[in-house]
Design a protein around this motif. Structure first.
Motif, PDB file in Angstrom:
ATOM      1  N   ASP A 295      22.810  58.923  49.033  1.00  0.00           N
ATOM      2  CA  ASP A 295      24.235  58.757  49.351  1.00  0.00           C
ATOM      3  C   ASP A 295      24.670  57.304  49.140  1.00  0.00           C
ATOM      4  OD1 ASP A 295      24.567  61.405  50.069  1.00  0.00           O
ATOM      5  OD2 ASP A 295      24.173  61.042  52.195  1.00  0.00           O
ATOM      6  N   VAL A 296      23.877  56.390  49.674  1.00  0.00           N
ATOM      7  CA  VAL A 296      24.239  54.970  49.602  1.00  0.00           C
ATOM      8  C   VAL A 296      24.179  54.471  48.161  1.00  0.00           C
ATOM      9  CG1 VAL A 296      23.713  52.656  50.454  1.00  0.00           C
ATOM     10  CG2 VAL A 296      23.413  54.621  51.962  1.00  0.00           C
ATOM     11  N   ILE A 297      23.161  54.892  47.408  1.00  0.00           N
ATOM     12  CA  ILE A 297      23.060  54.489  45.996  1.00  0.00           C
ATOM     13  C   ILE A 297      24.265  54.985  45.214  1.00  0.00           C
ATOM     14  CG2 ILE A 297      21.745  54.853  43.878  1.00  0.00           C
ATOM     15  CD1 ILE A 297      19.231  54.906  45.668  1.00  0.00           C
ATOM     16  N   SER A 298      24.653  56.230  45.454  1.00  0.00           N
ATOM     17  CA  SER A 298      25.820  56.785  44.774  1.00  0.00           C
ATOM     18  C   SER A 298      27.088  56.023  45.146  1.00  0.00           C
ATOM     19  CB  SER A 298      25.982  58.267  45.135  1.00  0.00           C
ATOM     20  OG  SER A 298      24.872  59.013  44.715  1.00  0.00           O
ATOM     21  N   LEU A 299      27.171  55.621  46.406  1.00  0.00           N
ATOM     22  CA  LEU A 299      28.338  54.857  46.857  1.00  0.00           C
ATOM     23  C   LEU A 299      28.387  53.489  46.181  1.00  0.00           C
ATOM     24  CD1 LEU A 299      30.787  54.744  48.754  1.00  0.00           C
ATOM     25  CD2 LEU A 299      29.270  53.873  50.544  1.00  0.00           C
ATOM     26  N   VAL A 300      27.234  52.819  46.074  1.00  0.00           N
ATOM     27  CA  VAL A 300      27.178  51.518  45.404  1.00  0.00           C
ATOM     28  C   VAL A 300      27.529  51.669  43.930  1.00  0.00           C
ATOM     29  CG1 VAL A 300      25.663  49.612  44.748  1.00  0.00           C
ATOM     30  CG2 VAL A 300      25.508  50.573  47.045  1.00  0.00           C
ATOM     31  N   ASP A 301      27.027  52.720  43.311  1.00  0.00           N
ATOM     32  CA  ASP A 301      27.352  52.997  41.905  1.00  0.00           C
ATOM     33  C   ASP A 301      28.852  53.202  41.718  1.00  0.00           C
ATOM     34  OD1 ASP A 301      25.788  52.890  39.658  1.00  0.00           O
ATOM     35  OD2 ASP A 301      24.727  54.762  40.063  1.00  0.00           O
ATOM     36  N   GLU A 302      29.441  53.968  42.607  1.00  0.00           N
ATOM     37  CA  GLU A 302      30.871  54.251  42.531  1.00  0.00           C
ATOM     38  C   GLU A 302      31.687  53.002  42.826  1.00  0.00           C
ATOM     39  OE1 GLU A 302      33.441  56.581  41.123  1.00  0.00           O
ATOM     40  OE2 GLU A 302      31.647  57.689  41.755  1.00  0.00           O
ATOM     41  N   LEU A 303      31.189  52.177  43.732  1.00  0.00           N
ATOM     42  CA  LEU A 303      31.891  50.940  44.095  1.00  0.00           C
ATOM     43  C   LEU A 303      31.983  49.981  42.920  1.00  0.00           C
ATOM     44  CD1 LEU A 303      33.119  49.366  46.543  1.00  0.00           C
ATOM     45  CD2 LEU A 303      30.831  48.424  46.936  1.00  0.00           C
ATOM     46  N   SER A 304      30.974  50.005  42.043  1.00  0.00           N
ATOM     47  CA  SER A 304      30.908  49.048  40.930  1.00  0.00           C
ATOM     48  C   SER A 304      31.927  49.327  39.823  1.00  0.00           C
ATOM     49  CB  SER A 304      29.503  49.026  40.331  1.00  0.00           C
ATOM     50  OG  SER A 304      29.211  50.262  39.711  1.00  0.00           O
ATOM     51  N   VAL A 305      32.700  50.399  39.974  1.00  0.00           N
ATOM     52  CA  VAL A 305      33.771  50.673  38.996  1.00  0.00           C
ATOM     53  C   VAL A 305      35.131  50.735  39.681  1.00  0.00           C
ATOM     54  CG1 VAL A 305      32.288  51.836  37.346  1.00  0.00           C
ATOM     55  CG2 VAL A 305      33.319  53.171  39.182  1.00  0.00           C
ATOM     56  N   VAL A 306      35.234  50.129  40.884  1.00  0.00           N
ATOM     57  CA  VAL A 306      36.503  50.082  41.618  1.00  0.00           C
ATOM     58  C   VAL A 306      37.142  48.714  41.429  1.00  0.00           C
ATOM     59  CG1 VAL A 306      37.548  50.124  43.913  1.00  0.00           C
ATOM     60  CG2 VAL A 306      35.758  51.762  43.354  1.00  0.00           C
ATOM     61  N   PRO A 307      38.345  48.619  40.832  1.00  0.00           N
ATOM     62  CA  PRO A 307      39.124  49.717  40.240  1.00  0.00           C
ATOM     63  C   PRO A 307      38.710  49.997  38.796  1.00  0.00           C
ATOM     64  CG  PRO A 307      40.382  47.699  40.117  1.00  0.00           C
ATOM     65  CD  PRO A 307      39.088  47.343  40.812  1.00  0.00           C
ATOM     66  N   GLN A 308      37.941  49.051  38.203  1.00  0.00           N
ATOM     67  CA  GLN A 308      37.364  49.217  36.874  1.00  0.00           C
ATOM     68  C   GLN A 308      35.946  48.669  36.928  1.00  0.00           C
ATOM     69  OE1 GLN A 308      39.961  47.215  34.058  1.00  0.00           O
ATOM     70  NE2 GLN A 308      41.787  47.969  35.107  1.00  0.00           N
ATOM     71  N   GLU A 309      35.230  48.767  35.814  1.00  0.00           N
ATOM     72  CA  GLU A 309      33.831  48.342  35.813  1.00  0.00           C
ATOM     73  C   GLU A 309      33.713  46.851  36.125  1.00  0.00           C
ATOM     74  OE1 GLU A 309      29.850  48.617  32.978  1.00  0.00           O
ATOM     75  OE2 GLU A 309      31.764  49.460  32.316  1.00  0.00           O
ATOM     76  N   TRP A 310      32.850  46.525  37.094  1.00  0.00           N
ATOM     77  CA  TRP A 310      32.646  45.132  37.496  1.00  0.00           C
ATOM     78  C   TRP A 310      31.840  44.391  36.425  1.00  0.00           C
ATOM     79  CZ3 TRP A 310      30.828  44.789  43.308  1.00  0.00           C
ATOM     80  CH2 TRP A 310      31.788  45.371  44.128  1.00  0.00           C
ATOM     81  N   LEU A 311      31.946  43.055  36.465  1.00  0.00           N
ATOM     82  CA  LEU A 311      30.996  42.237  35.717  1.00  0.00           C
ATOM     83  C   LEU A 311      29.603  42.453  36.291  1.00  0.00           C
ATOM     84  CD1 LEU A 311      32.867  38.810  35.381  1.00  0.00           C
ATOM     85  CD2 LEU A 311      32.775  40.678  33.741  1.00  0.00           C
ATOM     86  N   MET A 312      28.613  42.527  35.418  1.00  0.00           N
ATOM     87  CA  MET A 312      27.258  42.815  35.870  1.00  0.00           C
ATOM     88  C   MET A 312      26.736  41.745  36.837  1.00  0.00           C
ATOM     89  SD  MET A 312      24.910  45.127  35.625  1.00  0.00           S
ATOM     90  CE  MET A 312      24.968  46.041  34.081  1.00  0.00           C
TER      91      MET A 312
END
Length: 444
Positions: A295-312
């Protein structure tokens, strides 16, 4: 003998008279109120004005009758004026007994906790709401200047003390009561389904209410995990990530509004990511029983594209701040799912963040070792290591090309990025050489 009998018989009526009072109806009231029984209600309430909130709280524990009188006093106009302080827009250095307004509401929470001890949870909440309903700064949209107001924080410490020790079912009722009272479901639906930043004022109000009231500073980790779970769990994962960013993401120092482009436009600092990292650690910890690692990994993954893809680089920095366990679990997940190229690029940026933020580089090497152990075959491990070196080379060439093209700004960031990456690669490989030479000498 006659004298003795006369004396004995004379004493009998007095004994009977004393016994006859005991079953009387006035006795419980006298024992419950003590010396206050002789005072009119108005005088009793005047006496209360001379007591501190803590003293009134102690008094409420004397008897049910006195507790009832205190409940009546709190509901009166004079009691409300005395107890419901509302100078939230200027934190006074001292008050009666030297307590701040936050401490005052902490004491008030204990007072109402004790006064309503015998009531069912629903009735307790209704009574508390009736008492506090006149305080506009306790409402989601009640204050005209929410950034400079202590109202929601006072409400938070009040609820923190009121609900301390309540079981989970009771706390569920508290959350549902507050959620319905503030119509938060509809308001949250508005901000998570509309374009980021299009409802800035509502985003700010929700952030302040959640952080001040439900996630009151100073709460136990288990309590914070419970309330944060209640806030996030009703929503799909994509909305959970959006809501997490609204509550804990970076905000403007000028107007307090959420800065949605912060993770997209350029590398950010630890301060901007600390709130999000702390929330992730909370959900990943043992206190948050309703969240699995996936759950937490999926949340972190989803967070990294809020509102668009983050810088790595910002992704890597968030993982580093989130702690070793979540960092390894996140990377191991990519290794297991065959995403070696993406994993290698993330590893390079972790090395870069270690260099920039002055973390020990041997941490990055040890993390790489742990990740290598996840691969099931030597070929997969070697492929990852090859991807890692390719990522270093590709990033160095891209940065060098930017410097040669003269792409410079006021801070000359392109040259600084190249400088940091070259140092990061050198220090990373130095630690690997130390490790390799140390292993070689120990085997020989």
């Amino acid at each position: 003998s006659a004298g003795t009998m006369t004396s004995s018989s004379a004493s009998v009526p007095r004994q009977r008279q004393r016994r006859s009072r005991r079953p009387g109806r006035e006795a419980p009231a006298l024992s419950a109120l003590g010396d206050f029984q002789s005072l009119p209600l108005e005088i009793f309430q005047m006496v209360l004005n001379y007591l501190s909130v803590k003293d009134i709280s102690m008094l409420s524990m004397v008897s049910k009758t006195i507790s009832g009188r205190l409940i009546h006093y709190i509901s009166t106009s004079s009691g409300s004026r005395r107890l419901l302080l509302q100078d939230f827009h200027q934190e006074l250095p001292a008050r009666r007994e030297g307590a701040s307004i936050l401490e005052h509401y902490r004491a008030l929470g204990l007072l109402l906790k004790r006064c309503t001890l015998l009531l069912p949870t629903r009735d307790r909440l209704k009574y508390v709401h009736k008492v506090l309903s006149g305080v506009s700064c306790f409402k989601l949209n009640g204050c005209a200047s929410p950034l400079h107001c202590l109202g929601l924080q006072c409400y938070g410490v009040f609820l923190q003390i009121l609900t301390a020790g309540w079981d989970e079912l009771e706390c569920h009722r508290v959350f549902n009561f507050l959620w319905d009272l503030s119509n938060l479901a509809r308001k949250v639906q508005t901000v998570v389904s509309s374009k980021p930043g299009s409802a800035r004022r509502l985003e700010l109000r929700i952030r302040l209410f959640c952080r001040g009231v439900l996630l009151s500073p100073g709460s136990r980790r288990s309590d914070s995990a419970f309330w944060l779970t209640r806030i996030l769990k009703p929503w799909p994962m994509v909305n959970q990530a959006r809501l997490l960013y609204i509550i804990f993401g970076p905000v403007s120092s000028r107007d307090g509004h959420v800065v949605w482009q912060k993770m997209i436009e350029g590398p950010t600092d630890e301060t901007s990511l600390k709130g999000l990292a702390d929330a992730i650690k909370l959900l990943y910890g043992t206190e948050a029983r309703e969240w699995t690692a996936d759950d937490v990994i999926s949340l972190v993954d989803e967070l990294s594209v809020v509102p668009q893809e983050w810088l790595m680089e910002n992704n890597a920095r968030l993982l580093l701040l989130s702690g070793n366990s979540i960092c390894f679990t996140f990377m191991a997940s990519k290794a297991v799912n065959g995403r070696a190229v993406e994993l290698a690029r993330l590893m390079v940026f972790m090395v870069l963040v270690c260099e920039k933020d002055l973390y020990c580089m041997d941490w990055a090497v040890k993390m790489m070792q742990k990740v290598c152990n996840v691969f099931s075959t030597p070929w997969e491990r070697n492929n990852f290591l090859q991807c890692l070196e390719n990522s270093f080379a590709r990033m160095l060439m891209d940065m060098l090309q930017a410097v040669l093209a003269g792409e410079r700004d006021e801070e000359d960031s392109s040259f600084l990025n190249l400088f940091h990456l070259m140092n990061a690669q050198a220090n990373f490989h130095k630690e690997i050489l130390y490790l390799a030479m140390g292993s070689a000498s120990s085997t020989s």
